[in-house]
Design an enzyme around this catalytic site. Structure first.
Site, PDB file in Angstrom:
ATOM      1  CG  ASP A  43      39.502  58.349  21.876  1.00  0.00           C
ATOM      2  OD1 ASP A  43      40.059  58.305  20.778  1.00  0.00           O
ATOM      3  OD2 ASP A  43      40.133  58.479  22.949  1.00  0.00           O
TER       4      ASP A  43
HETATM    5  C1  GLC Z   1      43.333  59.465  23.140  1.00  0.00           C
HETATM    6  C2  GLC Z   1      43.343  58.616  21.897  1.00  0.00           C
HETATM    7  C3  GLC Z   1      43.095  57.171  22.166  1.00  0.00           C
HETATM    8  C4  GLC Z   1      43.671  56.787  23.509  1.00  0.00           C
HETATM    9  C5  GLC Z   1      42.878  57.532  24.572  1.00  0.00           C
HETATM   10  C6  GLC Z   1      43.362  57.225  25.991  1.00  0.00           C
HETATM   11  O1  GLC Z   1      42.754  60.714  22.893  1.00  0.00           O
HETATM   12  O2  GLC Z   1      42.517  59.021  20.814  1.00  0.00           O
HETATM   13  O3  GLC Z   1      43.665  56.433  21.085  1.00  0.00           O
HETATM   14  O4  GLC Z   1      43.588  55.390  23.704  1.00  0.00           O
HETATM   15  O5  GLC Z   1      42.884  58.928  24.363  1.00  0.00           O
HETATM   16  O6  GLC Z   1      44.639  57.727  26.175  1.00  0.00           O
END
Ligand code: GLC
Length: 748
Positions: A284
């Site tokens: 993430d």
């Molecule tokens: C965010 C989220 C994730 C998302 C990623 C990209 O912090 O936790 O679900 O896909 O960043 O935006």
């Protein structure tokens, strides 16, 4: 009820191809020709180029800002670029100006629609309609891939039992079976039944247990046992892997002290070794770097080594791989084979998506598919089916010909941005049709709009203007709830009542004596018990998306009949958290003891009962899992089991009659629950094992049968092995998790 037409365009996409029988349809890693291409390309790559593929960046500026890194092969994927012209330029530099011409994986959070926005995922789950959810994901893929986005960070599969957690909006609620079926539907929808230019790689997230954040506070620690992981939180991911999900994202939380991005047990032992997943694992956003903050690593180099060692293939926005992997390999801290395996997983997805053959998109064609009429139609049908009728004292459906003057009020009546819900980057509020707009179009000149509150948190003592307008109206349609910003990532609440003075607004409206129909738009199940007495009907729409207005107008005036069911338990008070339907029995289950203040406290009385409940709010929720009313009524009868004893390889055959005993055509979500009475470990009081939507005309009776494979009753018991344990079972067929009388059967 207007026939639910599935547009031919999308119907063909769904029905002309093999049915989703749970088997892999867009397979990763099992095509020898793909593997041969992967190995050939890998053999040509330098270590630096391999590490470049493992680096994902968020593209915020001009393409030229990244040109040099692209030419050097230092970027394997970009997220947050959706302009097809810029995406084509990104790809052109990679394909035509880098040494090996490897195209980028272009990613975006397409969570519940791209331009055409569908209800938020917890609303989609409330449809219990996997075909419709798949259709919506297919629409999202068609719109997004047309612009060059070939990877979405969806579906989110986090089981959530705590509505304080803002991201409950993004998942499919509290139930493992429902979440698993929705996971399959969205993987099939995004990736398509065959890999073609509209295939968008799904990304199942957040692996794993993120929804169990302590206190319902986002990013917080979780303390799930391996048995809880295996019986409750992992199965939806396994179902998605079996459905052919191409990618997976690690979660921010540390579980039992181990951050998921460095957790080789889940990322290798379970995901790779047990499930045979050979897709791509991405972190993430900076979750690798956050392992320093967790105190799980000393610095970025340390956590980069831990992440790649645990089985992470791609780094989102820590820059840990691109900065330190070459040195880590040179020092022997990281094996080259680990790099090669990661790059294989990345190249495999790029080849499977056809990016080497078709890296570019047709900009003109891209414009034509956005907001296509059949897309908006699918969004409207999804919004209609996602709404849950929680209360109706007979006021609904309204008779359009009998209404002269309508008062529309509340802060969510005309909120084109907020109606779309959380995690909407590309849906434009200019395309949103709000309830006010839909009602004004349908009843020109007959709608008064007096919002009463400009926004949900506004404090207001009196509502004289609204009350005056209410006195002139035949019916009051109030739209309340929470704006999109009050749910979603990092947006957690410790109080789940209608925020601000909304409850006071409903009280003022109720005092006029006019019929009040309340629609709640929210990213979570709010505690609405105190508001129920102040309305004659309550529809719960979550955040219904672009076409929420027409959908709600159709539901309120009977052109559509509510069929939504609660995918999450609705609580009486936030103090009941966590309360969910598939809980364990405990040694002292609540037996209906009286609650305060009805208890006559006798002098010296020392006990108010000795079972598991709250003196002030009891042991039952406001609305149970799987609950929802219709404008008609349904009756279950003649429920019978084929036999009363089964072997582990059998299926339990249950037959029953379902009747529509009311005046309207309607759709019932038939639910089948099972309880394992005795196990090597304590078992839930019931678990959903089947659901299906059944549409019946008024007076229609239908004989139905359901087959539940005994193997679906397997669980991880005391010995940590997944199996069905012989013994006594109970089975319910009902319209929600709190209804019906059980039948018993044995597994020998
Ligand atoms: C965010 C989220 C994730 C998302 C990623 C990209 O912090 O936790 O679900 O896909 O960043 O935006």
């Amino acid at each position: 009820m207007r026939a639910n037409t599935i547009s031919l365009f999308l119907l063909a996409a769904l029905l002309l191809l093999p049915s989703c029988s749970g088997r892999k349809v867009s397979t990763v890693g099992s095509d020898p020709s793909v593997e041969a291409r992967v190995e050939k390309l890998l053999s040509q790559m330098t270590l630096a180029e391999k590490i470049g593929q493992m680096n994902q960046i968020s593209a915020g500026g001009a393409v030229s800002d990244y040109a040099e890194a692209l030419r050097k092969g230092q970027i394997g994927s970009v997220l947050n670029e959706v302009d097809p012209v810029k995406i084509n330029e990104f790809q052109r530099i990679c394909v035509e100006e880098s040494r090996l011409g490897i195209p980028l994986l272009v990613a975006r959070d397409v969570i519940h629609g791209f331009h055409t926005v569908f209800p938020i995922p917890i609303g989609l789950a409330a449809t219990f309609d996997t075909q419709l959810v798949e259709e919506g994901a297919r629409v999202a893929a068609v719109e997004a891939t047309a612009q060059g986005v070939r990877w979405t960070f969806s579906p989110m599969l986090d089981i959530a039992r705590d509505p304080r957690w803002g991201r409950i909006a993004e998942g499919s609620g509290e139930d493992t079976w429902l979440d698993s079926r929705m996971a399959e539907a969205m993987v099939y929808g995004y990736q398509g039944r065959v890999s073609d230019s509209t295939s968008m790689a799904a990304c199942i997230k957040h692996f794993v247990g993120y929804g169990a954040a302590e206190g319902g506070r986002d990013y917080n620690s979780t303390f799930l046992t391996e048995r809880q992981l295996r019986n409750i939180y992992l199965p939806p991911f396994e179902a998605a892997v079996k459905a052919g999900a191409h990618t997976l994202m690690t979660s921010f939380n540390d579980n039992d002290g181990v951050p998921s991005t460095g957790n080789s047990f889940v990322l290798k032992d379970v995901l790779r070794d047990e499930w045979g997943f050979d897709g791509l694992v991405v972190t993430d956003w900076n979750s690798m770097g956050e392992m320093v903050s967790h105190g799980f690593g000393s610095d970025r180099k340390d956590v980069a080594a831990k992440a790649v060692g645990a089985g992470v293939d791609m780094d989102m926005m820590t820059f840990g791989f691109i900065s330190h992997l070459e040195e880590l390999v040179s020092s022997g801290a990281v094996k080259r084979s680990a790099i090669d395996n990661a790059v294989r997983n990345i190249l495999r997805i790029k080849i499977l998506l056809g990016l080497f053959e078709h890296p570019y998109v047709d900009v003109e064609a891209a414009r034509r598919v956005q907001y296509a009429p059949e897309h908006l139609d699918a969004a409207r049908r999804s919004a209609e089916e996602s709404a849950i009728l929680l209360k109706n004292d007979g006021v609904l459906p309204l008779n359009a010909s009998g209404v002269r003057r309508i008062l529309v009020t509340g802060p969510l009546a005309d909120a084109p941005h907020d109606q779309l819900g959380t995690w909407v980057f590309d849906g434009e509020k200019s395309h949103t049709v709000t309830p006010l707009a839909a009602l004004r179009e349908r009843f020109p000149g007959a709608v008064d709009f007096v919002p009463g509150l400009a926004y949900s948190r506004q404090q207001r003592e009196r509502f004289d203007d609204v009350v005056a307008a209410a006195r002139r109206a035949d019916v009051i349609l109030a739209f309340v709830g929470e704006e999109a910003i009050l749910s979603g990532e990092a947006h957690c609440l410790s109080d789940l009542n209608l925020i601000g003075s909304q409850s006071a607004l409903l009280e003022a409206l109720h005092s006029t004596g006019k019929p009040v129909v309340v629609t709640v738009m929210a990213g979570r199940p709010l505690t609405v018990e105190r508001d129920l007495p102040n309305c004659d009907a309550m529809l719960y729409a979550f955040h219904p998306g672009t076409m929420g207005g027409p959908a709600l107008s159709n539901l309120i005036f009977g052109d559509a009949v509510p069929s939504g069911k609660t995918p999450i338990t609705f609580l009486r008070t936030v103090g009941q958290v966590p309360m969910y339907y598939n809980h364990n029995m405990t040694g002292r289950p609540y037996r209906g003891e009286k609650l305060l203040p009805y208890i006559e406290l006798e002098a010296g009385q020392t006990s108010l009962g000795n079972t598991s409940y709250y003196l002030d709010s009891g042991a039952s929720p406001l609305f149970p899992f799987g609950y929802g009313l219709s404008y008609t009524t349904f009756e279950y009868s003649d429920i019978r089991l084929g036999r009363d004893s089964y072997g582990v390889s059998d299926s339990v055959e249950v037959s029953f009659t379902l009747a529509n005993t009311g005046r309207y055509a309607g759709t019932e979500v038939v639910q089948v629950y099972v309880r394992d009475l005795v196990g090597s470990v304590t078992r839930p009081v019931k678990e959903l094992k089947h659901f299906e939507r059944v549409s019946l005309e008024p007076g229609e009776r239908r004989s139905l049968s359901v087959s539940i494979p005994v193997s679906d009753l397997a669980f991880y018991g005391l010995d940590g092995v997944k199996k069905v344990e012989p013994g006594e079972f109970l089975l319910w067929v009902a319209g929600d998790s709190a209804s019906g009388n059980p039948l018993s059967f044995k597994v020998r």
